[in-house]
Every structure is written in structure tokens, then in C-alpha cells.
Write a protein that holds these residues in place. Structure first.
Motif, PDB file in Angstrom:
ATOM      1  N   ILE A  85     -10.192   5.191   2.264  1.00 37.58           N
ATOM      2  CA  ILE A  85     -10.646   3.997   2.977  1.00 37.58           C
ATOM      3  C   ILE A  85     -11.214   2.987   1.991  1.00 37.58           C
ATOM      4  O   ILE A  85     -10.925   1.798   2.068  1.00 37.58           O
ATOM      5  CB  ILE A  85     -11.683   4.362   4.054  1.00 37.58           C
ATOM      6  CG1 ILE A  85     -11.027   5.233   5.126  1.00 37.58           C
ATOM      7  CG2 ILE A  85     -12.299   3.114   4.670  1.00 37.58           C
ATOM      8  CD1 ILE A  85     -11.990   5.828   6.111  1.00 37.58           C
ATOM      9  N   ARG A  86     -12.019   3.454   1.035  1.00 37.81           N
ATOM     10  CA  ARG A  86     -12.589   2.544   0.026  1.00 37.81           C
ATOM     11  C   ARG A  86     -11.487   1.910  -0.806  1.00 37.81           C
ATOM     12  O   ARG A  86     -11.537   0.719  -1.090  1.00 37.81           O
ATOM     13  CB  ARG A  86     -13.570   3.300  -0.876  1.00 37.81           C
ATOM     14  CG  ARG A  86     -14.907   3.551  -0.248  1.00 37.81           C
ATOM     15  CD  ARG A  86     -15.900   4.003  -1.291  1.00 37.81           C
ATOM     16  NE  ARG A  86     -15.491   5.239  -1.951  1.00 37.81           N
ATOM     17  CZ  ARG A  86     -15.838   6.459  -1.562  1.00 37.81           C
ATOM     18  NH1 ARG A  86     -16.609   6.615  -0.513  1.00 37.81           N
ATOM     19  NH2 ARG A  86     -15.423   7.519  -2.224  1.00 37.81           N
ATOM     20  N   ASP A  87     -10.484   2.693  -1.182  1.00 39.95           N
ATOM     21  CA  ASP A  87      -9.368   2.153  -1.953  1.00 39.95           C
ATOM     22  C   ASP A  87      -8.598   1.111  -1.145  1.00 39.95           C
ATOM     23  O   ASP A  87      -8.183   0.087  -1.675  1.00 39.95           O
ATOM     24  CB  ASP A  87      -8.422   3.274  -2.387  1.00 39.95           C
ATOM     25  CG  ASP A  87      -9.050   4.191  -3.428  1.00 39.95           C
ATOM     26  OD1 ASP A  87     -10.063   3.795  -4.031  1.00 39.95           O
ATOM     27  OD2 ASP A  87      -8.510   5.296  -3.617  1.00 39.95           O
ATOM     28  N   SER A  88      -8.412   1.377   0.133  1.00 38.96           N
ATOM     29  CA  SER A  88      -7.702   0.438   0.998  1.00 38.96           C
ATOM     30  C   SER A  88      -8.466  -0.874   1.130  1.00 38.96           C
ATOM     31  O   SER A  88      -7.871  -1.952   1.074  1.00 38.96           O
ATOM     32  CB  SER A  88      -7.491   1.065   2.376  1.00 38.96           C
ATOM     33  OG  SER A  88      -6.919   0.144   3.249  1.00 38.96           O
ATOM     34  N   VAL A  89      -9.782  -0.798   1.283  1.00 40.17           N
ATOM     35  CA  VAL A  89     -10.614  -2.003   1.381  1.00 40.17           C
ATOM     36  C   VAL A  89     -10.591  -2.760   0.061  1.00 40.17           C
ATOM     37  O   VAL A  89     -10.477  -3.991   0.040  1.00 40.17           O
ATOM     38  CB  VAL A  89     -12.058  -1.642   1.798  1.00 40.17           C
ATOM     39  CG1 VAL A  89     -12.985  -2.835   1.672  1.00 40.17           C
ATOM     40  CG2 VAL A  89     -12.076  -1.095   3.214  1.00 40.17           C
ATOM     41  N   LEU A  90     -10.677  -2.047  -1.047  1.00 42.93           N
ATOM     42  CA  LEU A  90     -10.645  -2.686  -2.362  1.00 42.93           C
ATOM     43  C   LEU A  90      -9.317  -3.401  -2.588  1.00 42.93           C
ATOM     44  O   LEU A  90      -9.290  -4.537  -3.071  1.00 42.93           O
ATOM     45  CB  LEU A  90     -10.876  -1.647  -3.466  1.00 42.93           C
ATOM     46  CG  LEU A  90     -10.826  -2.169  -4.899  1.00 42.93           C
ATOM     47  CD1 LEU A  90     -11.931  -3.181  -5.139  1.00 42.93           C
ATOM     48  CD2 LEU A  90     -10.922  -1.022  -5.882  1.00 42.93           C
ATOM     49  N   LYS A 150      -7.378  -4.603  -0.291  1.00 44.27           N
ATOM     50  CA  LYS A 150      -7.338  -5.762   0.602  1.00 44.27           C
ATOM     51  C   LYS A 150      -8.145  -6.913   0.009  1.00 44.27           C
ATOM     52  O   LYS A 150      -7.718  -8.075   0.083  1.00 44.27           O
ATOM     53  CB  LYS A 150      -7.867  -5.377   1.987  1.00 44.27           C
ATOM     54  CG  LYS A 150      -7.525  -6.368   3.027  1.00 44.27           C
ATOM     55  CD  LYS A 150      -6.018  -6.455   3.171  1.00 44.27           C
ATOM     56  CE  LYS A 150      -5.636  -7.323   4.333  1.00 44.27           C
ATOM     57  NZ  LYS A 150      -4.214  -7.624   4.333  1.00 44.27           N
ATOM     58  N   VAL A 151      -9.298  -6.617  -0.583  1.00 37.93           N
ATOM     59  CA  VAL A 151     -10.110  -7.654  -1.229  1.00 37.93           C
ATOM     60  C   VAL A 151      -9.356  -8.248  -2.408  1.00 37.93           C
ATOM     61  O   VAL A 151      -9.322  -9.476  -2.590  1.00 37.93           O
ATOM     62  CB  VAL A 151     -11.478  -7.084  -1.675  1.00 37.93           C
ATOM     63  CG1 VAL A 151     -12.220  -8.051  -2.574  1.00 37.93           C
ATOM     64  CG2 VAL A 151     -12.327  -6.737  -0.468  1.00 37.93           C
ATOM     65  N   GLU A 180       0.837  -1.195   0.000  1.00 35.86           N
ATOM     66  CA  GLU A 180       0.000   0.000   0.000  1.00 35.86           C
ATOM     67  C   GLU A 180       0.871   1.245   0.000  1.00 35.86           C
ATOM     68  O   GLU A 180       1.742   1.401   0.837  1.00 35.86           O
ATOM     69  CB  GLU A 180      -0.914   0.016   1.219  1.00 35.86           C
ATOM     70  CG  GLU A 180      -2.003  -1.027   1.146  1.00 35.86           C
ATOM     71  CD  GLU A 180      -3.042  -0.828   2.230  1.00 35.86           C
ATOM     72  OE1 GLU A 180      -3.418   0.334   2.485  1.00 35.86           O
ATOM     73  OE2 GLU A 180      -3.454  -1.826   2.803  1.00 35.86           O
TER      74      GLU A 180
END
Length: 114
Positions: A68-73, A75-76, A55
């Protein structure tokens, strides 16, 4: 290697390239990198951390909750990448074991004909 094994490898290559297209993973950045990573992984010489995504925080992308959305994406993508990588290695081991069994069977058949 038979045609089905080649089709499976090509499918995994395309899947990994598509999956990692939005990340900055150098192991799956393009066709040559992905092919090399998966080829060596089939023989146990791959990097177990190949699907990991490093990251990198980019201050220009901080727009409210988009970081936050980019970080979650990411991680998925990383989790799915690990699953696909593991399934590929498992499939490669099964194919190589089947190849070994077929070669031993042929050798035994030839020796029994003598």
C-alpha cells in the motif's frame, strides 16, 4: 536556444530522472530517454501519457502494508511527474513564442531600414 533555456531543460531532465528513478517508467529511465521525451514534447510531438507509471504487482514485495505504501508513493511520483511535465511544456511554449516574436521583430527592423 540561449544558455538559460538550456539550463532549464537540463534542470527538468535531472528532475525527471531523479523522480522516476524508483519506478519502471521507460520514458524517463535514463538520460537519453528523458532527453528524447522532453525534446519531442517541446514541439508538441510528445506522449501525453509519458509520466504515467504502470503498476506491476510483485508478490515478493507483499510484506504487510508495504504494498500500500509503495502504491501511494508511486501515485505521488506520478502526480508530481505530470505537474513537472506540464510545467516543462508550458515553459517550452513560452520560449518558442518568444523566439518567434524576436525573429519577427528582427525581420521588421531589417525591412524598415530599407
Amino acid at each position: 536556444m540561449d544558455a538559460d533555456s538550456c539550463h532549464v531543460m537540463i534542470a527538468f531532465i535531472c528532475g525527471q530522472i531523479s523522480l522516476y528513478s524508483i519506478s519502471k517508467n521507460e520514458n524517463f529511465a535514463g538520460l537519453l530517454e528523458t532527453t528524447g521525451t522532453l525534446f519531442w514534447a517541446a514541439f508538441g510531438m510528445g506522449n501525453s501519457q509519458a509520466p504515467a507509471i504502470k503498476e506491476e504487482t510483485n508478490s515478493s514485495q507483499v510484506n504487510g502494508g508495504s504494498e500500500i505504501r509503495d502504491s501511494v508513493l508511486l501515485k505521488v511520483i506520478e502526480v508530481v511527474g505530470y505537474v513537472l511535465y506540464g510545467v516543462y511544456i508550458l515553459d517550452a511554449v513560452v520560449v518558442l513564442i518568444n523566439l518567434f516574436i524576436a525573429m519577427m521583430n528582427l525581420k521588421t527592423f531589417r525591412m524598415s531600414k530599407r
